[in-house]
Scaffold this motif. Structure first.
Motif, PDB file in Angstrom:
ATOM      1  N   LYS A  45     -39.881  45.466  49.644  1.00  0.00           N
ATOM      2  CA  LYS A  45     -39.450  45.134  48.433  1.00  0.00           C
ATOM      3  C   LYS A  45     -38.028  44.750  48.827  1.00  0.00           C
ATOM      4  N   LEU A  46     -37.481  45.142  49.826  1.00  0.00           N
ATOM      5  CA  LEU A  46     -36.038  44.713  50.172  1.00  0.00           C
ATOM      6  C   LEU A  46     -35.978  42.996  50.486  1.00  0.00           C
ATOM      7  N   ILE A  47     -36.977  42.491  51.136  1.00  0.00           N
ATOM      8  CA  ILE A  47     -37.302  41.380  51.503  1.00  0.00           C
ATOM      9  C   ILE A  47     -37.342  40.463  49.931  1.00  0.00           C
ATOM     10  N   SER A  48     -38.100  41.003  49.243  1.00  0.00           N
ATOM     11  CA  SER A  48     -38.528  40.483  48.016  1.00  0.00           C
ATOM     12  C   SER A  48     -37.121  40.292  47.267  1.00  0.00           C
ATOM     13  N   MET A  49     -36.334  41.280  47.272  1.00  0.00           N
ATOM     14  CA  MET A  49     -35.108  41.368  46.469  1.00  0.00           C
ATOM     15  C   MET A  49     -34.077  40.361  47.159  1.00  0.00           C
ATOM     16  N   LEU A  50     -34.119  40.078  48.505  1.00  0.00           N
ATOM     17  CA  LEU A  50     -33.193  39.288  49.214  1.00  0.00           C
ATOM     18  C   LEU A  50     -33.653  37.727  48.793  1.00  0.00           C
ATOM     19  N   TYR A  51     -34.967  37.342  48.608  1.00  0.00           N
ATOM     20  CA  TYR A  51     -35.243  36.027  48.063  1.00  0.00           C
ATOM     21  C   TYR A  51     -34.967  35.945  46.483  1.00  0.00           C
ATOM     22  N   GLU A  52     -34.689  37.013  45.728  1.00  0.00           N
ATOM     23  CA  GLU A  52     -34.434  37.107  44.413  1.00  0.00           C
ATOM     24  C   GLU A  52     -32.803  36.499  44.407  1.00  0.00           C
ATOM     25  N   GLY A  53     -32.246  37.430  45.303  1.00  0.00           N
ATOM     26  CA  GLY A  53     -30.820  37.362  45.103  1.00  0.00           C
ATOM     27  C   GLY A  53     -30.376  36.019  45.629  1.00  0.00           C
ATOM     28  N   ALA A  54     -30.944  35.212  46.688  1.00  0.00           N
ATOM     29  CA  ALA A  54     -30.631  33.875  47.051  1.00  0.00           C
ATOM     30  C   ALA A  54     -30.874  32.784  45.867  1.00  0.00           C
ATOM     31  N   ILE A  55     -32.126  33.086  45.372  1.00  0.00           N
ATOM     32  CA  ILE A  55     -32.572  32.233  44.176  1.00  0.00           C
ATOM     33  C   ILE A  55     -31.456  32.364  42.942  1.00  0.00           C
ATOM     34  N   LEU A  56     -30.978  33.617  42.685  1.00  0.00           N
ATOM     35  CA  LEU A  56     -30.205  33.497  41.621  1.00  0.00           C
ATOM     36  C   LEU A  56     -28.756  33.168  41.929  1.00  0.00           C
ATOM     37  N   ALA A  57     -28.376  33.269  43.224  1.00  0.00           N
ATOM     38  CA  ALA A  57     -27.072  32.598  43.733  1.00  0.00           C
ATOM     39  C   ALA A  57     -27.205  31.029  43.489  1.00  0.00           C
ATOM     40  N   ILE A  58     -28.260  30.533  43.792  1.00  0.00           N
ATOM     41  CA  ILE A  58     -28.354  29.151  43.862  1.00  0.00           C
ATOM     42  C   ILE A  58     -28.619  28.625  42.392  1.00  0.00           C
ATOM     43  N   VAL A  59     -29.148  29.306  41.620  1.00  0.00           N
ATOM     44  CA  VAL A  59     -29.268  28.974  40.223  1.00  0.00           C
ATOM     45  C   VAL A  59     -27.795  29.058  39.435  1.00  0.00           C
ATOM     46  N   LYS A  60     -27.088  29.986  39.724  1.00  0.00           N
ATOM     47  CA  LYS A  60     -25.518  30.004  39.428  1.00  0.00           C
ATOM     48  C   LYS A  60     -24.842  29.117  40.061  1.00  0.00           C
ATOM     49  N   ALA A  61     -24.984  28.642  41.250  1.00  0.00           N
ATOM     50  CA  ALA A  61     -24.222  27.440  41.888  1.00  0.00           C
ATOM     51  C   ALA A  61     -24.441  26.300  41.145  1.00  0.00           C
ATOM     52  N   LYS A  62     -25.464  26.059  40.639  1.00  0.00           N
ATOM     53  CA  LYS A  62     -26.079  24.748  40.146  1.00  0.00           C
ATOM     54  C   LYS A  62     -25.220  24.643  38.725  1.00  0.00           C
ATOM     55  N   ALA A  63     -25.404  25.794  37.942  1.00  0.00           N
ATOM     56  CA  ALA A  63     -24.757  25.921  36.815  1.00  0.00           C
ATOM     57  C   ALA A  63     -23.025  25.735  36.769  1.00  0.00           C
ATOM     58  N   TYR A  64     -22.678  26.182  38.031  1.00  0.00           N
ATOM     59  CA  TYR A  64     -21.023  26.161  38.126  1.00  0.00           C
ATOM     60  C   TYR A  64     -20.911  24.408  38.395  1.00  0.00           C
ATOM     61  N   MET A  65     -21.633  24.054  39.368  1.00  0.00           N
ATOM     62  CA  MET A  65     -21.723  22.562  39.723  1.00  0.00           C
ATOM     63  C   MET A  65     -21.508  21.712  38.451  1.00  0.00           C
ATOM     64  N   GLN A  66     -22.401  21.963  37.581  1.00  0.00           N
ATOM     65  CA  GLN A  66     -22.779  20.980  36.311  1.00  0.00           C
ATOM     66  C   GLN A  66     -21.608  21.380  35.423  1.00  0.00           C
ATOM     67  N   ASN A  67     -20.958  22.438  35.418  1.00  0.00           N
ATOM     68  CA  ASN A  67     -19.455  22.770  34.544  1.00  0.00           C
ATOM     69  C   ASN A  67     -18.432  22.431  35.288  1.00  0.00           C
ATOM     70  N   GLY A  68     -18.330  21.780  36.731  1.00  0.00           N
ATOM     71  CA  GLY A  68     -17.152  21.331  37.254  1.00  0.00           C
ATOM     72  C   GLY A  68     -16.396  22.521  37.970  1.00  0.00           C
ATOM     73  N   GLU A  69     -17.067  23.868  37.985  1.00  0.00           N
ATOM     74  CA  GLU A  69     -16.374  25.143  38.428  1.00  0.00           C
ATOM     75  C   GLU A  69     -16.592  25.074  40.069  1.00  0.00           C
TER      76      GLU A  69
END
Length: 141
Positions: free
Chosen positions: A20-44
């Motif tokens: 489960k910890l490895i699954s949570m690491l995948y999940e955390g990395a994916i979430l961080a990328i999703v946030k990065a994309k949103a920040y990128m689109q907003n110019g942040e």
């Protein structure tokens, strides 16, 4: 509210199985990328960089560091190459402000997470097949 969420995360990590910890690491990395994309689109720019750095840290210090190539053999080696590739792509995405590169890594992580989640509860021999297929196909990229 954030304190309760943080406490819930801490409890989840403390009580999670290694699988489960490895699954949570995948999940955390994916979430961080999703946030990065949103920040990128907003110019942040600063927030984008922080989110990409977080994804890179999860991949490097969590997923990559958890590999044991002496036990995992070719599968672990393929995953190592794939994680290193992801780190390079994320660095390029940050420098070039390229959301397509963020998407590429997110897809790879989602595929690996799906394969990883599918093997929970199976024997080691059964378990290696879906993850090995995913890692070999992307290691060639």
């Amino acid at each position: 509210m954030n304190a309760y969420a943080k406490m819930g995360q801490d409890v989840a990590v403390e009580t999670a199985s290694p699988h489960k910890l490895i699954s949570m690491l995948y999940e955390g990395a994916i979430l961080a990328i999703v946030k990065a994309k949103a920040y990128m689109q907003n110019g942040e720019v600063a927030a984008k960089g922080e989110s990409i750095s977080k994804a890179m840290s999860i991949i490097n210090l969590g997923l990559l560091a958890s590999l044991d190539t002496s036990v995992g053999g070719e599968l672990a080696h393929n995953l190592q190459m794939l994680y290193e590739y992801m780190l390079r792509v994320l660095l390029d995405a940050n420098i070039q402000n390229d959301s397509a590169k963020l998407d590429e890594v997110a897809v790879l992580l989602r595929d690996l997470k799906g394969a990883w989640d599918a093997i929970e509860g199976k024997t080691q021999a059964e378990a290696a097949a879906p993850v090995e297929r995913a890692s070999v196909s992307y290691a060639r990229a």
